[in-house]
Design a protein around this motif. Structure first.
Motif, PDB file in Angstrom:
ATOM      1  N   GLU A 149      27.949 -25.563  -6.489  1.00 56.14           N
ATOM      2  CA  GLU A 149      27.526 -25.971  -7.831  1.00 56.14           C
ATOM      3  C   GLU A 149      26.137 -25.489  -8.236  1.00 56.14           C
ATOM      4  OE1 GLU A 149      28.391 -29.769  -9.251  1.00 56.14           O
ATOM      5  OE2 GLU A 149      30.439 -29.766  -8.475  1.00 56.14           O
ATOM      6  N   LEU A 150      25.214 -25.369  -7.286  1.00 59.21           N
ATOM      7  CA  LEU A 150      23.862 -24.942  -7.663  1.00 59.21           C
ATOM      8  C   LEU A 150      23.838 -23.529  -8.259  1.00 59.21           C
ATOM      9  CD1 LEU A 150      21.528 -26.439  -4.899  1.00 59.21           C
ATOM     10  CD2 LEU A 150      21.715 -27.127  -7.290  1.00 59.21           C
ATOM     11  N   PRO A 151      24.554 -22.557  -7.668  1.00 57.56           N
ATOM     12  CA  PRO A 151      24.534 -21.210  -8.260  1.00 57.56           C
ATOM     13  C   PRO A 151      25.043 -21.185  -9.696  1.00 57.56           C
ATOM     14  CG  PRO A 151      25.338 -21.108  -6.012  1.00 57.56           C
ATOM     15  CD  PRO A 151      25.259 -22.559  -6.366  1.00 57.56           C
ATOM     16  N   ASP A 152      25.962 -22.098 -10.036  1.00 59.82           N
ATOM     17  CA  ASP A 152      26.458 -22.159 -11.416  1.00 59.82           C
ATOM     18  C   ASP A 152      25.344 -22.546 -12.381  1.00 59.82           C
ATOM     19  OD1 ASP A 152      28.964 -21.496 -10.547  1.00 59.82           O
ATOM     20  OD2 ASP A 152      29.731 -23.549 -10.514  1.00 59.82           O
ATOM     21  N   ALA A 153      24.300 -23.197 -11.845  1.00 59.95           N
ATOM     22  CA  ALA A 153      23.155 -23.584 -12.678  1.00 59.95           C
ATOM     23  C   ALA A 153      22.004 -22.598 -12.527  1.00 59.95           C
ATOM     24  CB  ALA A 153      22.694 -24.987 -12.296  1.00 59.95           C
ATOM     25  N   GLY A 154      22.264 -21.473 -11.883  1.00 60.82           N
ATOM     26  CA  GLY A 154      21.226 -20.459 -11.704  1.00 60.82           C
ATOM     27  C   GLY A 154      20.245 -20.783 -10.589  1.00 60.82           C
ATOM     28  N   ILE A 155      20.668 -21.619  -9.641  1.00 58.11           N
ATOM     29  CA  ILE A 155      19.802 -22.011  -8.526  1.00 58.11           C
ATOM     30  C   ILE A 155      20.465 -21.578  -7.219  1.00 58.11           C
ATOM     31  CG2 ILE A 155      18.682 -23.953  -7.335  1.00 58.11           C
ATOM     32  CD1 ILE A 155      18.980 -25.518 -10.011  1.00 58.11           C
ATOM     33  N   ASP A 156      19.768 -20.755  -6.452  1.00 59.12           N
ATOM     34  CA  ASP A 156      20.295 -20.348  -5.149  1.00 59.12           C
ATOM     35  C   ASP A 156      20.259 -21.537  -4.184  1.00 59.12           C
ATOM     36  OD1 ASP A 156      20.661 -17.701  -5.954  1.00 59.12           O
ATOM     37  OD2 ASP A 156      18.602 -17.146  -5.399  1.00 59.12           O
ATOM     38  N   CYS A 157      21.284 -21.634  -3.350  1.00 51.65           N
ATOM     39  CA  CYS A 157      21.324 -22.671  -2.315  1.00 51.65           C
ATOM     40  C   CYS A 157      21.304 -21.984  -0.957  1.00 51.65           C
ATOM     41  CB  CYS A 157      22.571 -23.537  -2.459  1.00 51.65           C
ATOM     42  SG  CYS A 157      22.700 -24.841  -1.213  1.00 51.65           S
ATOM     43  N   ILE A 158      20.254 -22.211  -0.210  1.00 49.29           N
ATOM     44  CA  ILE A 158      20.094 -21.563   1.095  1.00 49.29           C
ATOM     45  C   ILE A 158      20.193 -22.610   2.194  1.00 49.29           C
ATOM     46  CG2 ILE A 158      18.551 -20.217   2.570  1.00 49.29           C
ATOM     47  CD1 ILE A 158      17.383 -18.974   0.062  1.00 49.29           C
ATOM     48  N   ILE A 159      21.263 -22.513   2.996  1.00 53.09           N
ATOM     49  CA  ILE A 159      21.461 -23.435   4.111  1.00 53.09           C
ATOM     50  C   ILE A 159      20.864 -22.798   5.360  1.00 53.09           C
ATOM     51  CG2 ILE A 159      23.164 -24.648   5.523  1.00 53.09           C
ATOM     52  CD1 ILE A 159      25.033 -24.603   3.100  1.00 53.09           C
ATOM     53  N   VAL A 160      19.875 -23.459   5.929  1.00 51.57           N
ATOM     54  CA  VAL A 160      19.121 -22.908   7.058  1.00 51.57           C
ATOM     55  C   VAL A 160      19.645 -23.503   8.368  1.00 51.57           C
ATOM     56  CG1 VAL A 160      16.832 -22.651   8.084  1.00 51.57           C
ATOM     57  CG2 VAL A 160      17.086 -22.675   5.585  1.00 51.57           C
ATOM     58  N   PRO A 161      20.075 -22.665   9.319  1.00 58.56           N
ATOM     59  CA  PRO A 161      20.499 -23.185  10.624  1.00 58.56           C
ATOM     60  C   PRO A 161      19.382 -23.985  11.277  1.00 58.56           C
ATOM     61  CG  PRO A 161      21.103 -20.880  10.386  1.00 58.56           C
ATOM     62  CD  PRO A 161      20.215 -21.207   9.226  1.00 58.56           C
ATOM     63  N   ARG A 162      19.768 -25.006  12.006  1.00 53.23           N
ATOM     64  CA  ARG A 162      18.791 -25.896  12.601  1.00 53.23           C
ATOM     65  C   ARG A 162      18.006 -25.211  13.716  1.00 53.23           C
ATOM     66  NH1 ARG A 162      20.469 -31.302  11.883  1.00 53.23           N
ATOM     67  NH2 ARG A 162      18.818 -31.936  13.306  1.00 53.23           N
ATOM     68  N   LYS A 163      16.731 -25.548  13.815  1.00 48.75           N
ATOM     69  CA  LYS A 163      15.921 -25.103  14.944  1.00 48.75           C
ATOM     70  C   LYS A 163      16.447 -25.785  16.209  1.00 48.75           C
ATOM     71  CE  LYS A 163      11.138 -25.016  16.679  1.00 48.75           C
ATOM     72  NZ  LYS A 163      11.088 -23.550  16.899  1.00 48.75           N
ATOM     73  N   GLU A 164      16.522 -25.033  17.298  1.00 49.64           N
ATOM     74  CA  GLU A 164      17.093 -25.566  18.530  1.00 49.64           C
ATOM     75  C   GLU A 164      16.052 -25.645  19.636  1.00 49.64           C
ATOM     76  OE1 GLU A 164      20.450 -23.193  19.587  1.00 49.64           O
ATOM     77  OE2 GLU A 164      21.722 -23.974  17.972  1.00 49.64           O
ATOM     78  N   LEU A 165      16.295 -26.524  20.568  1.00 54.22           N
ATOM     79  CA  LEU A 165      15.535 -26.610  21.813  1.00 54.22           C
ATOM     80  C   LEU A 165      16.538 -26.578  22.956  1.00 54.22           C
ATOM     81  CD1 LEU A 165      12.809 -27.087  23.304  1.00 54.22           C
ATOM     82  CD2 LEU A 165      13.370 -29.520  23.271  1.00 54.22           C
ATOM     83  N   ASN A 166      16.436 -25.537  23.796  1.00 50.52           N
ATOM     84  CA  ASN A 166      17.363 -25.365  24.926  1.00 50.52           C
ATOM     85  C   ASN A 166      18.818 -25.377  24.466  1.00 50.52           C
ATOM     86  OD1 ASN A 166      15.125 -25.364  26.692  1.00 50.52           O
ATOM     87  ND2 ASN A 166      15.181 -27.607  26.831  1.00 50.52           N
ATOM     88  N   GLY A 167      19.074 -24.733  23.315  1.00 53.62           N
ATOM     89  CA  GLY A 167      20.444 -24.596  22.826  1.00 53.62           C
ATOM     90  C   GLY A 167      20.976 -25.788  22.060  1.00 53.62           C
ATOM     91  N   THR A 168      20.149 -26.817  21.869  1.00 55.58           N
ATOM     92  CA  THR A 168      20.584 -28.016  21.148  1.00 55.58           C
ATOM     93  C   THR A 168      19.763 -28.190  19.881  1.00 55.58           C
ATOM     94  OG1 THR A 168      21.185 -29.105  23.229  1.00 55.58           O
ATOM     95  CG2 THR A 168      20.901 -30.519  21.290  1.00 55.58           C
ATOM     96  N   PRO A 169      20.419 -28.384  18.726  1.00 54.42           N
ATOM     97  CA  PRO A 169      19.671 -28.573  17.477  1.00 54.42           C
ATOM     98  C   PRO A 169      18.723 -29.772  17.563  1.00 54.42           C
ATOM     99  CG  PRO A 169      21.995 -28.208  17.012  1.00 54.42           C
ATOM    100  CD  PRO A 169      21.884 -28.397  18.489  1.00 54.42           C
ATOM    101  N   ILE A 170      17.515 -29.598  17.055  1.00 60.38           N
ATOM    102  CA  ILE A 170      16.551 -30.703  17.019  1.00 60.38           C
ATOM    103  C   ILE A 170      16.992 -31.690  15.950  1.00 60.38           C
ATOM    104  CG2 ILE A 170      14.164 -31.336  16.502  1.00 60.38           C
ATOM    105  CD1 ILE A 170      13.317 -28.652  17.677  1.00 60.38           C
ATOM    106  N   SER A 171      17.096 -32.951  16.334  1.00 61.51           N
ATOM    107  CA  SER A 171      17.630 -33.978  15.451  1.00 61.51           C
ATOM    108  C   SER A 171      16.690 -35.170  15.395  1.00 61.51           C
ATOM    109  CB  SER A 171      19.005 -34.426  15.979  1.00 61.51           C
ATOM    110  OG  SER A 171      19.376 -35.669  15.454  1.00 61.51           O
ATOM    111  N   ALA A 172      16.512 -35.727  14.193  1.00 61.49           N
ATOM    112  CA  ALA A 172      15.705 -36.941  14.050  1.00 61.49           C
ATOM    113  C   ALA A 172      16.358 -38.109  14.775  1.00 61.49           C
ATOM    114  CB  ALA A 172      15.514 -37.275  12.572  1.00 61.49           C
ATOM    115  N   SER A 173      17.683 -38.090  14.886  1.00 57.85           N
ATOM    116  CA  SER A 173      18.371 -39.145  15.632  1.00 57.85           C
ATOM    117  C   SER A 173      17.978 -39.116  17.112  1.00 57.85           C
ATOM    118  CB  SER A 173      19.891 -38.994  15.505  1.00 57.85           C
ATOM    119  OG  SER A 173      20.320 -39.251  14.191  1.00 57.85           O
ATOM    120  N   THR A 174      17.906 -37.908  17.681  1.00 52.97           N
ATOM    121  CA  THR A 174      17.473 -37.766  19.069  1.00 52.97           C
ATOM    122  C   THR A 174      16.030 -38.214  19.230  1.00 52.97           C
ATOM    123  OG1 THR A 174      18.971 -35.873  19.339  1.00 52.97           O
ATOM    124  CG2 THR A 174      17.248 -36.154  21.007  1.00 52.97           C
ATOM    125  N   VAL A 175      15.195 -37.876  18.251  1.00 56.92           N
ATOM    126  CA  VAL A 175      13.795 -38.303  18.282  1.00 56.92           C
ATOM    127  C   VAL A 175      13.699 -39.821  18.292  1.00 56.92           C
ATOM    128  CG1 VAL A 175      11.685 -38.406  16.880  1.00 56.92           C
ATOM    129  CG2 VAL A 175      12.838 -36.212  17.252  1.00 56.92           C
TER     130      VAL A 175
END
Length: 347
Positions: free
Chosen positions: A276-302
């Motif tokens: 839906e964002l591109p239809d409004a002229g806004i690019d949507c960029i989904i960024v892969p999560r930063k990982e530590l030792n192959g596991t995504p860093i998560s606020a839940s883990t924190v």
């Protein structure tokens, strides 16, 4: 005004709650999971004939018995709830309602902020509330390429920092909206402090309080939506309707979002934004999560490490400013809250 009595209903009053649930069901809705005040109106036989509820600064879960329609009972319920909110110090009120009920609430002094066609209308009791919010935002409008990021940061991690740094490196100005609803284990004031400290090295980042207009999953209503997927889609579409107005105000042409590989909710949310964002002229960029030792860093883990008071493991997942805060005496009450929480893993 009727002669019927309105009373608060407590969570232990199962008899009344059963009647309320039946009354709500007649309206095709169910009692919301997030309520902090419930009231009911009784007839002369002590049967519940109308009900309404609050959560935070929102009004929700209204119903009137079919045998008492047209008597103005809902007006009395709304008036009662507004009085309760004002006594709590909540003067700026919000509600979500079905499309066909919006006119009724307009007549009671509520004003439309945004709507999702066929689903819901988001309203407030201030005529210029949202327009004033946009006017304040407009003071930070910048030249060049402007992008946006919305985050809860519960708390601010190295994953959040990586996402902000990447977005900031790809635009002239990054508008970072911090969700300011206090629906998280870590209060907004602390989350904001940690975001500001963790992004202080980025001169082109402007931090904003989301205010009441960017709604969290915790407080988005589900009581008149039929299933979880409809709730997620409606929340995303309402968020995007509001965000598009913010983007117009700040000339934002790009929104960054973090990938959440473990959350079906966030995955669906991101899919809707990507469409839906591109239809409004806004690019949507989904960024892969930063990982530590192959596991995504998560606020839940924190939060799990905070709960276990494992500061060595915590230090691998958060900036020094976040670690320093949680090792300080200022964090004692928050750590205690996290330690007492039944579940710190949520999205």
């Amino acid at each position: 005004m009727s002669d019927y009595m309105i009373s608060q209903i407590y969570p232990t009053d199962r008899r009344s709650l059963t009647q309320i649930d039946a009354l709500l069901e007649q309206e095709g809705i169910r009692r919301d999971a997030n309520l902090d005040y419930i009231c009911a109106m009784y007839d002369e036989n002590y049967r519940i004939i109308a009900t309404g509820s609050c959560f935070g600064n929102t009004l929700r879960c209204f119903a009137v018995s079919s045998s008492h329609q047209g008597e103005g009972l809902l007006n009395e319920i709304i008036t009662h709830l507004i009085d309760v909110q004002y006594s709590r110090g909540n003067l700026h009120l919000f509600l979500y309602t079905k499309i066909n009920s919006a006119k009724f609430f307009q007549d009671l002094g509520f004003h439309e902020i945004a709507r999702v066609d066929g689903t819901l209308v988001f309203m407030e009791n201030r005529r210029n509330g949202f327009s004033d919010y946009l006017a304040n935002l407009s003071k930070t409008k910048a030249t060049g390429k402007s992008a946006a990021l919305v985050m809860n940061a519960n708390p601010f991690t190295l994953g959040h920092q990586y996402l902000v740094e990447k977005a900031a490196s790809e635009c002239d100005t990054l508008h970072l909206f911090i969700v300011s609803e206090d629906a998280s284990l870590i209060p907004f004031s602390v989350r904001k402090q940690l975001v500001l400290e963790g992004t202080a090295h980025l001169p082109n980042v402007i931090c904003h309080d989301s205010g009441p207009y960017i709604i969290s999953n915790a407080t988005f209503p589900s009581y008149f939506l039929k299933d979880e997927e409809t709730v997620i889609k409606s929340h995303a579409k309402l968020d995007l309707t509001v965000f598009k107005k913010i983007a117009d105000t700040l000339a934002i042409t790009c929104r960054y979002v973090g990938e959440e590989p473990n959350s079906q909710v966030t995955g669906l949310y991101n899919q809707i934004m990507s469409k839906e964002l591109p239809d409004a002229g806004i690019d949507c960029i989904i960024v892969p999560r930063k990982e530590l030792n192959g596991t995504p860093i998560s606020a839940s883990t924190v939060r799990k490490y905070i709960q276990r008071k494992n500061f060595d493991a915590l230090g691998e997942l958060v900036p020094n400013s976040t670690l320093k805060y949680f090792k300080s005496s200022a964090a004692t009450s928050i750590i205690e809250r996290i330690c007492n929480a039944e579940n710190v893993v949520h999205y």
